[in-house]
Scaffold this active site. Structure first.
Site, PDB file in Angstrom:
ATOM      1  N   ARG A  29     -34.490  37.591  -6.085  1.00  0.00           N
ATOM      2  CA  ARG A  29     -34.428  37.365  -7.532  1.00  0.00           C
ATOM      3  C   ARG A  29     -34.019  35.934  -7.865  1.00  0.00           C
ATOM      4  NH1 ARG A  29     -34.042  42.686  -6.527  1.00  0.00           N
ATOM      5  NH2 ARG A  29     -34.322  44.243  -8.170  1.00  0.00           N
ATOM      6  N   GLY A  95     -41.895  44.355  -0.596  1.00  0.00           N
ATOM      7  CA  GLY A  95     -42.210  45.115  -1.807  1.00  0.00           C
ATOM      8  C   GLY A  95     -41.544  44.524  -3.036  1.00  0.00           C
ATOM      9  N   ARG A 123     -48.392  50.934   0.200  1.00  0.00           N
ATOM     10  CA  ARG A 123     -47.383  51.404  -0.755  1.00  0.00           C
ATOM     11  C   ARG A 123     -47.953  51.443  -2.174  1.00  0.00           C
ATOM     12  NH1 ARG A 123     -41.844  48.474   0.541  1.00  0.00           N
ATOM     13  NH2 ARG A 123     -41.127  50.109  -0.868  1.00  0.00           N
ATOM     14  N   ASP A 315     -31.548  52.815   0.513  1.00  0.00           N
ATOM     15  CA  ASP A 315     -31.891  52.189   1.789  1.00  0.00           C
ATOM     16  C   ASP A 315     -30.945  52.606   2.909  1.00  0.00           C
ATOM     17  OD1 ASP A 315     -34.053  50.927   0.585  1.00  0.00           O
ATOM     18  OD2 ASP A 315     -32.900  49.143   0.073  1.00  0.00           O
TER      19      ASP A 315
HETATM   20  C1  S3P Z   1     -35.089  47.015  -4.215  1.00  0.00           C
HETATM   21  C2  S3P Z   1     -35.141  48.260  -4.767  1.00  0.00           C
HETATM   22  C3  S3P Z   1     -35.317  49.488  -3.978  1.00  0.00           C
HETATM   23  C4  S3P Z   1     -35.000  49.285  -2.503  1.00  0.00           C
HETATM   24  C5  S3P Z   1     -35.618  48.019  -1.967  1.00  0.00           C
HETATM   25  C6  S3P Z   1     -35.153  46.800  -2.759  1.00  0.00           C
HETATM   26  C7  S3P Z   1     -34.933  45.846  -5.114  1.00  0.00           C
HETATM   27  O1  S3P Z   1     -36.656  49.924  -4.119  1.00  0.00           O
HETATM   28  O2  S3P Z   1     -35.435  50.381  -1.734  1.00  0.00           O
HETATM   29  O3  S3P Z   1     -35.277  47.851  -0.613  1.00  0.00           O
HETATM   30  O4  S3P Z   1     -34.617  44.745  -4.628  1.00  0.00           O
HETATM   31  O5  S3P Z   1     -35.129  46.013  -6.327  1.00  0.00           O
HETATM   32  P1  S3P Z   1     -37.087  50.837  -5.380  1.00  0.00           P
HETATM   33  O6  S3P Z   1     -36.467  50.256  -6.549  1.00  0.00           O
HETATM   34  O7  S3P Z   1     -38.569  50.799  -5.464  1.00  0.00           O
HETATM   35  O8  S3P Z   1     -36.557  52.201  -5.024  1.00  0.00           O
END
Ligand code: S3P
Length: 430
Positions: A29, A95, A123, A315
């Site tokens: 972020r 992701g 995903r 996690d």
């Molecule tokens: C994350 C949110 C989570 C987490 C990922 C990091 C983030 O995923 O599992 O490792 O940095 O916002 P989700 O919000 O899709 O559950």
């Protein structure tokens, strides 16, 4: 980085004081917001890993200059809110990068494509594409997956969106796109998820209105972060804490770790199981909470993890399954179906892995049922499936086992924590 197969021998105990690299969620972020900010953003305690390096590379591709002053200190020269260049971005395994950057790309004056590795390409991405389209974004997925193509526009309009899944990534994508949308954008989250985006937006001078279950942002004219001091990653501390909770005679302290209450559900679960935990030196790093966590071995009792608390330890759930395998009684984890769409299908990866070690574990659609035995598991082999959290689970299971564990694909720890095995080794006594 360790690649290929790695053997983890049983530990006599874990002992010492350590610090872990900077939080991955916050590091992503800080680079993303720094790049669309005004002026320079200095990031200290940056959590360097394959995932966060993908974010640095992505924002360079899109025109931000990022100086690496040291391994964990970056200076990002912001281009401003609407001045990213557009182009083809490889999000690798990350992701968080793909989903958050998609929100930002919607408001840029050009076309961005986002692709990822095999795991990320499997995903679900409609979960962000759908709400972003409601804002007026032009975004296409590839049968619901990456690659994504986003044609930026300056005609986004604010919406109110209720999250159908508890996901901080989806929430963040909508809030970031909301910065570019006329009027106000509200995300309603029935279950609270990590709020690093909201906290960092506030630090950057954005007015964020937070209700009991909602977050609202207005169209923004600019943001300025200045400095971000990234706390240690609680999710990287977790395998160390769990190893110490499981191996008799252990006494371990992790210093300077992020303690955002929406991330530390594992501490509540450990406490309910009867673990000996103490938190010291509670303080703040910007708007984030930080502290030192000490854990000592003790016998553990079974636990029930409820759907509402899942996002606060999402996690860490593979580690909870390992704890439950060693805890007296029958444990249940419910409401964790999201684990099926993480870097691997973690419900099946954990069930197969722990069962091969001798655990009594059954998959449910939304978690596991585990009958624990307060003794060391036998050990054996685990396939990481390209998933960093499964590789780390194998390592902790190995330390707590009778015969050790061989991890196939151990190098995947580099996705979030490249120095994991070395740090673990520094506190393990054999
Ligand atoms: C994350 C949110 C989570 C987490 C990922 C990091 C983030 O995923 O599992 O490792 O940095 O916002 P989700 O919000 O899709 O559950």
């Amino acid at each position: 980085m360790t690649v290929g197969a790695l053997r983890i021998d049983p530990a006599a105990h874990l002992q010492g004081h350590v610090a872990v690299p900077g939080d991955k969620s916050i590091s992503h972020r800080a680079v993303l917001l720094g790049a669309i900010g005004e002026g320079e953003t200095r990031i200290t305690g940056f959590g360097r890993s394959a995932d966060t390096e993908a974010t640095v590379a992505a924002m360079r591709t899109l025109g931000a200059e990022i100086a690496e002053e040291s391994v964990d200190e970056l200076v990002v020269a912001g281009v401003g809110l609407r001045a990213l260049r557009g182009g083809a971005v490889d999000c690798a395994n990350a992701g968080t990068l793909m989903r958050l950057l998609a929100g930002i790309a919607c408001g840029q004056p050009n076309v961005t494509t986002l692709s990822g590795d095999e795991s990320l390409s499997a995903r679900p991405m409609e979960r962000i594409a759908e709400p972003l389209r409601l804002l007026g974004a032009r975004i296409t997925t590839t049968n619901g997956h990456a690659p994504l193509t986003i044609e930026g526009t300056d005609t986004l309009k604010g919406i109110t969106y209720e999250l159908p899944v508890a996901s901080a990534q989806v929430k963040s994508a909508v809030l970031l796109a909301g910065l570019y949308a006329s009027g106000q954008s509200t995300v309603v989250e029935p279950t609270p998820t990590r709020d690093h985006t909201e906290l960092m937006l506030e630090s950057a001078g954005i007015a964020v209105r937070r209700g009991p279950t909602s977050i609202t942002v207005q169209q923004a004219s600019g943001l300025r972060l200045g400095e971000v001091a990234v706390p240690g990653d609680f999710s990287s501390a977790a395998p160390l804490l769990v190893a110490a909770a499981l191996v008799p005679g252990s006494d371990l302290t992790v210093h300077d770790v992020g303690l955002n209450p929406r991330r530390t559900g594992l501490l509540d679960v450990l406490e309910r199981m009867g673990a000996h935990i103490a938190v010291f030196n509670r303080r703040r790093a910007g708007r984030e909470q930080v502290g030192d966590v000490q854990i000592q071995y003790s016998e553990l009792a079974a636990v029930e993890v409820l759907p509402r608390e899942v996002p606060s330890l999402v996690d860490e759930l593979p580690l909870v399954a390992l704890l439950a395998s060693h805890a007296r009684g029958r444990s249940v984890v419910r409401g964790a179906e999201e684990l099926r769409v993480k870097e691997s299908n973690r419900i099946e990866a954990v069930t197969d892995g722990l069962r091969a070690f001798g655990a009594h574990i059954r998959s449910r659609d939304d978690g596991w049922t585990i009958t624990g035995v307060p003794a060391r598991l036998r050990g054996g082999r685990i396939e990481a499936r390209g998933d960093h959290r499964i590789a780390m689970l194998g390592a902790v299971a190995g330390l707590a086992s009778r015969e050790g564990v061989e991890i196939q694909g151990a190098g995947s720890v580099g996705v979030s924590f490249p120095g994991f095995f070395e740090l673990l080794d520094s506190v393990v006594r054999r």
